[in-house]
Design an enzyme around this catalytic site. Sequence first.
Site, PDB file in Angstrom:
ATOM      1  N   ASP A  49       0.816  -1.205   0.000  1.00 55.63           N
ATOM      2  CA  ASP A  49       0.000   0.000   0.000  1.00 55.63           C
ATOM      3  C   ASP A  49       0.856   1.265   0.000  1.00 55.63           C
ATOM      4  OD1 ASP A  49      -2.209  -1.591  -0.005  1.00 55.63           O
ATOM      5  OD2 ASP A  49      -2.732  -1.286   2.104  1.00 55.63           O
ATOM      6  N   GLY A  50       2.027   1.216   0.643  1.00 55.26           N
ATOM      7  CA  GLY A  50       2.931   2.367   0.634  1.00 55.26           C
ATOM      8  C   GLY A  50       3.397   2.699  -0.772  1.00 55.26           C
ATOM      9  N   ARG A  54       2.586   6.207  -2.964  1.00 53.30           N
ATOM     10  CA  ARG A  54       3.626   7.013  -3.630  1.00 53.30           C
ATOM     11  C   ARG A  54       3.358   7.135  -5.116  1.00 53.30           C
ATOM     12  NH1 ARG A  54       6.745   4.111   0.148  1.00 53.30           N
ATOM     13  NH2 ARG A  54       7.222   2.466  -1.350  1.00 53.30           N
ATOM     14  N   GLU A 120      -5.288  10.155   3.585  1.00 52.27           N
ATOM     15  CA  GLU A 120      -5.611  11.118   4.620  1.00 52.27           C
ATOM     16  C   GLU A 120      -4.666  12.305   4.640  1.00 52.27           C
ATOM     17  OE1 GLU A 120      -2.460   8.921   5.757  1.00 52.27           O
ATOM     18  OE2 GLU A 120      -4.256   7.825   6.345  1.00 52.27           O
ATOM     19  N   ALA A 162      -7.049   3.034   7.567  1.00 52.41           N
ATOM     20  CA  ALA A 162      -5.622   3.259   7.836  1.00 52.41           C
ATOM     21  C   ALA A 162      -5.460   3.994   9.172  1.00 52.41           C
ATOM     22  CB  ALA A 162      -4.997   4.027   6.668  1.00 52.41           C
ATOM     23  N   TYR A 163      -4.754   5.112   9.178  1.00 48.24           N
ATOM     24  CA  TYR A 163      -4.439   5.836  10.412  1.00 48.24           C
ATOM     25  C   TYR A 163      -5.707   6.249  11.170  1.00 48.24           C
ATOM     26  CZ  TYR A 163      -1.852   9.251  13.325  1.00 48.24           C
ATOM     27  OH  TYR A 163      -1.290   9.953  14.366  1.00 48.24           O
ATOM     28  N   SER A 164      -6.726   6.685  10.429  1.00 48.99           N
ATOM     29  CA  SER A 164      -7.961   7.123  11.058  1.00 48.99           C
ATOM     30  C   SER A 164      -8.577   6.027  11.916  1.00 48.99           C
ATOM     31  CB  SER A 164      -8.965   7.571   9.983  1.00 48.99           C
ATOM     32  OG  SER A 164     -10.207   7.921  10.555  1.00 48.99           O
ATOM     33  N   ALA A 185      -5.749  11.611  20.044  1.00 48.72           N
ATOM     34  CA  ALA A 185      -5.586  11.817  21.488  1.00 48.72           C
ATOM     35  C   ALA A 185      -6.220  13.132  21.926  1.00 48.72           C
ATOM     36  CB  ALA A 185      -4.101  11.777  21.862  1.00 48.72           C
TER      37      ALA A 185
END
Length: 265
Positions: A49-50, A54, A120, A162-164, A185
């Site tokens: 996925d990276g 890119r 994101e 992903a990050y979310s 946080a």
Amino acid sequence: MKKVFIIYNKDKVIAKEIYDISIEYFNKKGIEVTNKPAKADFGVVIGGDGTFLRAFRNFIFKKNLYVIAVNAGSLGFLAEIKKENVLFEYENFLNGDFKSEKRYVLQVEIDGKRYYALNEVVVSKAGITSRVLRVNFKANEEYMCTYKGDGVIVATPTGSTAYSMSAGGPIVKSDMKAMIITPIAPHNLNTRPIVISGEEKLTLKVEDEKRLGQVIIDGQTNRKVTIEDEVKIEYSKYTLNLVIPKNRNYYSVLREKLKWGDNLC
């Protein structure tokens, strides 16, 4: 289909193996491998996925260009096509017998410079510090709220897993046009993620003049921002046409990749 543009992860042995297999296959089919995406009839990305994050900007500026993403990584949310099925999927695609999904792309403007995000946009603290970051949000020029904490994520449905998601955000089906806003946080426990329309235009600003923030786009681009900078986020006119496996079902992908909905007890 006469020309293909291929990007592969040169650091992975398996990606090079798939690349070699692909080159041999396309040569047999009389398809030219070009180094200019604007001249290609379709694209191939080989990696994880990276690699795809890119590479995707090479493909969004040409209308109706389809991209085949082959998984040579581990998780493979974006690069779904498995190595053992790659020639089968190539054959189906060239015969016009394939499935695809349209993925929406965020446009980010900072100080007149434009960037694109498939997953994101993150506005966060620049460095490790105990002090919270205050990020002011406006939607369509109207005040929305001020997030206080380590930062905030604005994700696409593609990036919702992903990050979310790691920060507590919801999973949103990837073919929807929406924005997921997820605090990182948060200082206030009643600050929760929210899903808004993809038609909204967001403006973000760091509020504290003594604090630096940073904007991270798809984990690839990192840019410092101050109280003077406005970060403008909206959906671009560009989209990505992603070829998916013929037998693919979105919910089966969630179950396979995330163990979503499985009874693990």
